[in-house]
Write an enzyme that holds these catalytic residues in place. Structure first.
Site, PDB file in Angstrom:
ATOM      1  N   GLU A   1       0.826  -1.214   0.000  1.00  0.00           N
ATOM      2  CA  GLU A   1       0.000   0.000   0.000  1.00  0.00           C
ATOM      3  C   GLU A   1       0.858   1.262   0.000  1.00  0.00           C
ATOM      4  O   GLU A   1       0.524   2.246  -0.678  1.00  0.00           O
ATOM      5  CB  GLU A   1      -0.893   0.055   1.250  1.00  0.00           C
ATOM      6  CG  GLU A   1      -1.855  -1.100   1.397  1.00  0.00           C
ATOM      7  CD  GLU A   1      -1.309  -2.189   2.301  1.00  0.00           C
ATOM      8  OE1 GLU A   1      -0.150  -2.623   2.116  1.00  0.00           O
ATOM      9  OE2 GLU A   1      -2.053  -2.612   3.200  1.00  0.00           O
TER      10      GLU A   1
ATOM     11  N   CYS B   1      -0.171   1.504   7.162  1.00  0.00           N
ATOM     12  CA  CYS B   1      -0.733   1.804   5.840  1.00  0.00           C
ATOM     13  C   CYS B   1      -2.053   2.561   5.969  1.00  0.00           C
ATOM     14  O   CYS B   1      -2.318   3.481   5.187  1.00  0.00           O
ATOM     15  CB  CYS B   1      -0.919   0.522   5.052  1.00  0.00           C
ATOM     16  SG  CYS B   1       0.656  -0.249   4.651  1.00  0.00           S
TER      17      CYS B   1
HETATM   18 ZN   LIG Z   1       0.852  -2.122   5.913  1.00  0.00          ZN
END
Ligand SMILES: [Zn+2]
Length: 149
Positions: A58, A89
């Site tokens: 990500e 993330c």
């Molecule tokens: Zn992550």
């Protein structure tokens, strides 16, 4: 004919990225970022290769999409990721103001839902798209890794 550009279509693309990670000996998580049915970023986990705990799929997808768009906000974008984002993330996605997150498998232990990581109020999150494929790939990875040690 149904619209071929549905969540399953893009999650399959994220799964292809996860398979590339698998082949490299990385924990197999893949991601794509989509705007107007167009993939503008594709990435997979590279924490081993880069020797960097922040090299989650990500994180790299966010950077690539921002570079592509020439702006730091991902307001009209959807992230497809094979595993529920972790709190790092999810935190980065908060700052990106991304419109939508679609994940595959749940991560009960380290995922942002149980960790109660705050997403941006404008961000929609959905899960469970091709979850079995994503978790099977992860399971296969850890079984193979255990057998090697
Ligand atoms: Zn992550």
């Amino acid at each position: 004919m149904e619209n071929m550009f549905d969540d399953t279509y893009f999650m399959k693309k994220a799964l292809q990225e996860a398979e590339v990670a698998f082949e490299k000996g990385e924990i197999p998580v893949g991601a794509v970022i989509v705007v107007d049915n167009r993939i503008i970023a594709r990435s997979h986990n590279l924490t081993e290769l880069l020797n960097d705990v922040t090299a989650h799929a990500e994180m790299q997808a966010i950077t690539a999409a921002s570079n592509f768009l020439g702006g730091k906000y991902l307001k009209d974008c959807t992230l497809y990721v094979t595993l529920e984002p972790c709190q790092m993330c999810a935190g980065a996605l908060y700052w990106s103001q991304i419109s939508k997150i679609v994940y595959g498998a749940r991560d009960e232990e380290r995922g942002c839902i149980n960790m109660k990581t705050k997403l941006h109020p404008k961000t929609i999150i959905e899960g469970g798209v091709l979850a079995d494929d994503a978790s099977q790939l992860l399971k296969r990875f850890f079984i193979e890794k255990r057998n090697l040690n």
